[in-house]
Design a protein around this motif. Structure first.
Motif, PDB file in Angstrom:
ATOM      1  N   ILE A  22     -13.150 -12.307   8.304  1.00  0.00           N
ATOM      2  CA  ILE A  22     -12.465 -11.021   8.159  1.00  0.00           C
ATOM      3  C   ILE A  22     -11.013 -11.144   8.622  1.00  0.00           C
ATOM      4  N   GLY A  23     -10.776 -11.861   9.705  1.00  0.00           N
ATOM      5  CA  GLY A  23      -9.414 -12.045  10.209  1.00  0.00           C
ATOM      6  C   GLY A  23      -8.533 -12.817   9.244  1.00  0.00           C
ATOM      7  N   THR A  24      -9.046 -13.905   8.668  1.00  0.00           N
ATOM      8  CA  THR A  24      -8.224 -14.691   7.743  1.00  0.00           C
ATOM      9  C   THR A  24      -7.943 -13.933   6.454  1.00  0.00           C
ATOM     10  N   VAL A  25      -8.908 -13.187   5.960  1.00  0.00           N
ATOM     11  CA  VAL A  25      -8.688 -12.379   4.754  1.00  0.00           C
ATOM     12  C   VAL A  25      -7.643 -11.300   5.031  1.00  0.00           C
ATOM     13  N   THR A  26      -7.740 -10.650   6.176  1.00  0.00           N
ATOM     14  CA  THR A  26      -6.769  -9.615   6.545  1.00  0.00           C
ATOM     15  C   THR A  26      -5.372 -10.215   6.683  1.00  0.00           C
ATOM     16  N   TYR A  27      -5.258 -11.344   7.365  1.00  0.00           N
ATOM     17  CA  TYR A  27      -3.960 -12.000   7.519  1.00  0.00           C
ATOM     18  C   TYR A  27      -3.396 -12.401   6.160  1.00  0.00           C
ATOM     19  N   GLY A  28      -4.227 -12.936   5.287  1.00  0.00           N
ATOM     20  CA  GLY A  28      -3.780 -13.330   3.950  1.00  0.00           C
ATOM     21  C   GLY A  28      -3.291 -12.156   3.123  1.00  0.00           C
ATOM     22  N   ALA A  29      -3.843 -10.975   3.359  1.00  0.00           N
ATOM     23  CA  ALA A  29      -3.444  -9.799   2.592  1.00  0.00           C
ATOM     24  C   ALA A  29      -2.170  -9.154   3.114  1.00  0.00           C
ATOM     25  N   VAL A  30      -1.911  -9.240   4.419  1.00  0.00           N
ATOM     26  CA  VAL A  30      -0.755  -8.540   4.990  1.00  0.00           C
ATOM     27  C   VAL A  30       0.165  -9.451   5.796  1.00  0.00           C
ATOM     28  N   GLY A  31      -0.094 -10.739   5.801  1.00  0.00           N
ATOM     29  CA  GLY A  31       0.683 -11.677   6.610  1.00  0.00           C
ATOM     30  C   GLY A  31       2.112 -11.831   6.140  1.00  0.00           C
ATOM     31  N   PRO A  32       2.939 -12.471   6.942  1.00  0.00           N
ATOM     32  CA  PRO A  32       4.354 -12.650   6.593  1.00  0.00           C
ATOM     33  C   PRO A  32       4.522 -13.563   5.386  1.00  0.00           C
ATOM     34  N   GLY A  33       5.496 -13.229   4.570  1.00  0.00           N
ATOM     35  CA  GLY A  33       5.811 -14.063   3.419  1.00  0.00           C
ATOM     36  C   GLY A  33       4.932 -13.830   2.217  1.00  0.00           C
ATOM     37  N   VAL A  34       4.022 -12.895   2.281  1.00  0.00           N
ATOM     38  CA  VAL A  34       3.148 -12.624   1.159  1.00  0.00           C
ATOM     39  C   VAL A  34       3.704 -11.427   0.403  1.00  0.00           C
ATOM     40  N   ALA A  35       3.978 -11.620  -0.873  1.00  0.00           N
ATOM     41  CA  ALA A  35       4.517 -10.525  -1.674  1.00  0.00           C
ATOM     42  C   ALA A  35       3.974 -10.610  -3.093  1.00  0.00           C
ATOM     43  N   MET A  36       3.752  -9.480  -3.669  1.00  0.00           N
ATOM     44  CA  MET A  36       3.328  -9.417  -5.064  1.00  0.00           C
ATOM     45  C   MET A  36       4.588  -9.237  -5.917  1.00  0.00           C
ATOM     46  N   VAL A  37       4.424  -8.968  -7.211  1.00  0.00           N
ATOM     47  CA  VAL A  37       5.581  -8.723  -8.056  1.00  0.00           C
ATOM     48  C   VAL A  37       6.345  -7.550  -7.471  1.00  0.00           C
ATOM     49  N   ALA A  38       7.613  -7.756  -7.195  1.00  0.00           N
ATOM     50  CA  ALA A  38       8.417  -6.735  -6.528  1.00  0.00           C
ATOM     51  C   ALA A  38       8.727  -5.587  -7.482  1.00  0.00           C
ATOM     52  N   ASP A  39       8.665  -4.387  -6.964  1.00  0.00           N
ATOM     53  CA  ASP A  39       9.034  -3.241  -7.781  1.00  0.00           C
ATOM     54  C   ASP A  39      10.508  -2.909  -7.607  1.00  0.00           C
ATOM     55  N   THR A  40      11.255  -3.781  -6.909  1.00  0.00           N
ATOM     56  CA  THR A  40      12.683  -3.566  -6.726  1.00  0.00           C
ATOM     57  C   THR A  40      13.476  -3.998  -7.957  1.00  0.00           C
ATOM     58  N   GLN A  41      12.904  -4.879  -8.773  1.00  0.00           N
ATOM     59  CA  GLN A  41      13.575  -5.323  -9.990  1.00  0.00           C
ATOM     60  C   GLN A  41      13.341  -4.308 -11.103  1.00  0.00           C
ATOM     61  N   PRO A  42      14.396  -3.982 -11.867  1.00  0.00           N
ATOM     62  CA  PRO A  42      14.183  -3.080 -12.997  1.00  0.00           C
ATOM     63  C   PRO A  42      13.296  -3.751 -14.049  1.00  0.00           C
ATOM     64  N   THR A  43      12.472  -2.967 -14.694  1.00  0.00           N
ATOM     65  CA  THR A  43      11.606  -3.515 -15.734  1.00  0.00           C
ATOM     66  C   THR A  43      12.418  -3.816 -16.988  1.00  0.00           C
ATOM     67  N   VAL A  44      11.821  -4.573 -17.882  1.00  0.00           N
ATOM     68  CA  VAL A  44      12.462  -4.917 -19.152  1.00  0.00           C
ATOM     69  C   VAL A  44      11.507  -4.586 -20.285  1.00  0.00           C
ATOM     70  N   ASP A  45      12.051  -4.395 -21.460  1.00  0.00           N
ATOM     71  CA  ASP A  45      11.230  -4.183 -22.645  1.00  0.00           C
ATOM     72  C   ASP A  45      10.939  -5.557 -23.233  1.00  0.00           C
ATOM     73  N   ALA A  46       9.699  -6.010 -23.102  1.00  0.00           N
ATOM     74  CA  ALA A  46       9.339  -7.362 -23.533  1.00  0.00           C
ATOM     75  C   ALA A  46       9.515  -7.550 -25.037  1.00  0.00           C
ATOM     76  N   THR A  47       9.479  -6.465 -25.804  1.00  0.00           N
ATOM     77  CA  THR A  47       9.643  -6.585 -27.257  1.00  0.00           C
ATOM     78  C   THR A  47      11.111  -6.591 -27.670  1.00  0.00           C
ATOM     79  N   ALA A  48      12.019  -6.344 -26.722  1.00  0.00           N
ATOM     80  CA  ALA A  48      13.447  -6.290 -27.044  1.00  0.00           C
ATOM     81  C   ALA A  48      14.271  -7.087 -26.030  1.00  0.00           C
ATOM     82  N   LEU A  49      13.800  -8.267 -25.671  1.00  0.00           N
ATOM     83  CA  LEU A  49      14.537  -9.084 -24.703  1.00  0.00           C
ATOM     84  C   LEU A  49      15.902  -9.494 -25.231  1.00  0.00           C
ATOM     85  N   ASP A  50      16.051  -9.585 -26.537  1.00  0.00           N
ATOM     86  CA  ASP A  50      17.353  -9.957 -27.104  1.00  0.00           C
ATOM     87  C   ASP A  50      18.401  -8.865 -26.912  1.00  0.00           C
TER      88      ASP A  50
END
Length: 168
Positions: A22-50
């Motif tokens: 339980i401790g290792t799973v908790t640390y892995g989920a909230v530990g330092p340096g762990v980040a998912m795809v950041a929502d700070t970057q603006p999204t892009v339209d994948a069909t209109a990258l050009d």
């Protein structure tokens, strides 16, 4: 009721192992340096990258002294630009997106690893050292040609970078 000493020992060890899990799973989920795809970057339209100023021309761009941004587009079954060439002893920030399906973006032999998701921008920053050549691989199954989806990340000397790669 009498509990044998060995049963008490095994019971205690089991509880310790459960708490450690339980401790290792908790640390892995909230530990330092762990980040998912950041929502700070603006999204892009994948069909209109050009039409997107960042990804219409995948490239390496100098943004400061010894600082570079690389705009990478993953699509079935390759990466753009390919090869990616940057000078040694610099800070490189990859901005990665996908034009079609979910891809992986891993610079083999380093800790640079991200998912390229259509409509999202993943950001990874790495420090380069001496000149070297690295492979880029897709580590998310993306279709029938997935096994051949690869690219190159070349770290070259400053003089070779400035001359456009002609120093061999």
């Amino acid at each position: 009721m009498h509990i044998h000493a060995y049963e008490k020992l095994w019971l205690a060890l089991s509880i310790v192992l459960i708490l450690a899990l339980i401790g290792t799973v908790t640390y892995g989920a909230v530990g330092p340096g762990v980040a998912m795809v950041a929502d700070t970057q603006p999204t892009v339209d994948a069909t209109a990258l050009d039409e997107d100023e960042r990804f219409s021309e995948p490239r390496v761009e100098q943004v400061g002294e010894d600082e570079y941004e690389v705009y990478v587009v993953a699509r079935q079954f390759g990466f753009q630009p390919d090869p990616i060439v940057v000078p040694a002893n610099s800070t490189v920030t990859f901005q990665v997106t996908s034009a079609d399906v979910i891809h992986g973006f891993e610079v083999a032999g380093t800790n640079a690893n991200a998912m390229a998701v259509p409509g999202e921008v993943s950001e990874i920053t790495v420090e380069t050292d001496d000149p070297d050549e690295y492979g880029i691989v897709c580590n998310e199954y993306c279709g029938a040609g997935h096994h051949g989806m690869e690219g190159k990340f070349n770290v070259v000397s400053q003089s070779e970078f400035e001359s456009g790669g002609d120093d061999e």
